[in-house]
Design an enzyme around this catalytic site. Structure first.
Site, mmCIF file in Angstrom:
data_model
loop_
_atom_site.group_PDB
_atom_site.id
_atom_site.type_symbol
_atom_site.label_atom_id
_atom_site.label_comp_id
_atom_site.label_asym_id
_atom_site.label_seq_id
_atom_site.Cartn_x
_atom_site.Cartn_y
_atom_site.Cartn_z
ATOM 1 N N CYS A 173 45.874 91.270 -10.030
ATOM 2 C CA CYS A 173 45.305 91.162 -11.379
ATOM 3 C C CYS A 173 43.802 91.379 -11.228
ATOM 4 C CB CYS A 173 45.610 89.772 -11.952
ATOM 5 S SG CYS A 173 44.591 89.318 -13.365
ATOM 6 N N CYS A 202 41.687 88.291 -11.787
ATOM 7 C CA CYS A 202 41.792 87.348 -10.657
ATOM 8 C C CYS A 202 40.951 87.841 -9.479
ATOM 9 C CB CYS A 202 43.245 87.170 -10.240
ATOM 10 S SG CYS A 202 44.188 86.081 -11.328
ATOM 11 N N HIS A 220 41.730 86.721 -21.933
ATOM 12 C CA HIS A 220 40.278 86.877 -22.021
ATOM 13 C C HIS A 220 39.863 86.894 -23.479
ATOM 14 C CE1 HIS A 220 42.200 90.837 -21.777
ATOM 15 N NE2 HIS A 220 41.276 91.262 -22.619
ATOM 16 N N HIS A 250 36.934 88.265 -25.963
ATOM 17 C CA HIS A 250 35.795 89.162 -26.132
ATOM 18 C C HIS A 250 34.790 88.486 -27.067
ATOM 19 C CE1 HIS A 250 38.057 93.005 -24.954
ATOM 20 N NE2 HIS A 250 39.070 92.196 -25.216
ATOM 21 N N HIS A 274 44.885 81.940 -13.662
ATOM 22 C CA HIS A 274 45.578 83.063 -14.295
ATOM 23 C C HIS A 274 46.585 82.590 -15.341
ATOM 24 C CE1 HIS A 274 47.254 87.161 -14.593
ATOM 25 N NE2 HIS A 274 48.362 86.502 -14.902
ATOM 26 N N ASP A 299 31.498 93.226 -20.379
ATOM 27 C CA ASP A 299 32.579 94.201 -20.392
ATOM 28 C C ASP A 299 32.072 95.507 -19.773
ATOM 29 O OD1 ASP A 299 35.424 94.454 -22.225
ATOM 30 O OD2 ASP A 299 34.498 96.314 -21.504
ATOM 31 N N HIS A 346 45.463 89.113 -18.194
ATOM 32 C CA HIS A 346 44.852 87.819 -17.812
ATOM 33 C C HIS A 346 44.052 87.436 -19.044
ATOM 34 C CE1 HIS A 346 42.565 85.301 -14.562
ATOM 35 N NE2 HIS A 346 42.090 84.932 -15.743
HETATM 36 P P1 AMP Z 1 41.997 94.083 -23.777
HETATM 37 O O1 AMP Z 1 42.366 95.334 -24.522
HETATM 38 O O2 AMP Z 1 41.736 92.928 -24.705
HETATM 39 O O3 AMP Z 1 43.004 93.752 -22.684
HETATM 40 O O4 AMP Z 1 40.600 94.394 -23.120
HETATM 41 C C1 AMP Z 1 40.374 94.504 -21.762
HETATM 42 C C2 AMP Z 1 38.895 94.668 -21.572
HETATM 43 O O5 AMP Z 1 38.575 94.532 -20.214
HETATM 44 C C3 AMP Z 1 38.368 96.051 -22.020
HETATM 45 O O6 AMP Z 1 37.351 95.857 -22.988
HETATM 46 C C4 AMP Z 1 37.830 96.639 -20.721
HETATM 47 O O7 AMP Z 1 36.686 97.450 -20.919
HETATM 48 C C5 AMP Z 1 37.534 95.405 -19.903
HETATM 49 N N1 AMP Z 1 37.551 95.597 -18.457
HETATM 50 C C6 AMP Z 1 38.515 96.163 -17.711
HETATM 51 N N2 AMP Z 1 38.189 96.135 -16.409
HETATM 52 C C7 AMP Z 1 36.994 95.519 -16.327
HETATM 53 C C8 AMP Z 1 36.118 95.171 -15.254
HETATM 54 N N3 AMP Z 1 36.420 95.463 -13.966
HETATM 55 N N4 AMP Z 1 34.962 94.549 -15.539
HETATM 56 C C9 AMP Z 1 34.631 94.264 -16.821
HETATM 57 N N5 AMP Z 1 35.419 94.538 -17.868
HETATM 58 C C10 AMP Z 1 36.570 95.170 -17.641
HETATM 59 ZN ZN ZN Z 2 44.666 87.077 -13.319
#
Ligand code: AMP
Ligand code: ZN
Length: 108
Positions: free
Chosen positions: A3, A6, A99, A101, A45, A29, A97
């Site tokens: 993940c 993670c 999150h 925003h 997680h 992000d 995982h």
């Molecule tokens: P979601 O559509 O809510 O699952 O959004 C996932 C978010 O994670 C997106 O806005 C991506 O740009 C962001 N994201 C994915 N990988 C990374 C990373 N390594 N570091 C920071 N943000 C990330």
């Molecule tokens: Zn995770």
């Protein structure tokens, strides 16, 4: 666990850290959709809110406490912001995982 969030928590992948304590991590992000676009995650997680048991829900209150703090630090408390938690397929949740925003710094 394979993940990406993670891996970020374990320090195996880099992030642009905004805040960290023993329970949560916040980072910018990688593909910002607004001038302020921070992700706040629990270090533990959970795939989504659906995986958090009733007796573990205090993590959600803690995340919201940290969102409040970050919004003030970033100055978007004055202008307003959006808190987004995508859950599941129809919401286009990409990273499995949980999150939150934080989006702000412009008219959304
Ligand atoms: P979601 O559509 O809510 O699952 O959004 C996932 C978010 O994670 C997106 O806005 C991506 O740009 C962001 N994201 C994915 N990988 C990374 C990373 N390594 N570091 C920071 N943000 C990330
Ligand atoms: Zn995770």
């Amino acid at each position: 666990m394979d993940c990406i969030f993670c891996k970020i928590v374990r320090g195996e992948m880099p992030c642009s850290k905004v805040y960290e304590d023993d329970k949560v991590l916040a980072f910018n992000d990688i593909d910002p959709q607004a001038p302020v676009h921070v992700l706040v995650i629990p270090k533990k997680h959970y795939g989504s809110i659906l995986d958090i048991k009733d007796d573990e829900m205090d993590i959600v209150a803690h995340i919201h406490k940290i969102i409040n703090k970050i919004a003030k630090e970033k100055g978007i408390d004055k202008t307003g912001f959006r808190i987004v938690n995508n859950c599941g397929e129809d919401a286009n949740q990409v990273v499995k995982h949980i999150h939150y925003h934080i989006l702000g710094g412009k008219k959304l």
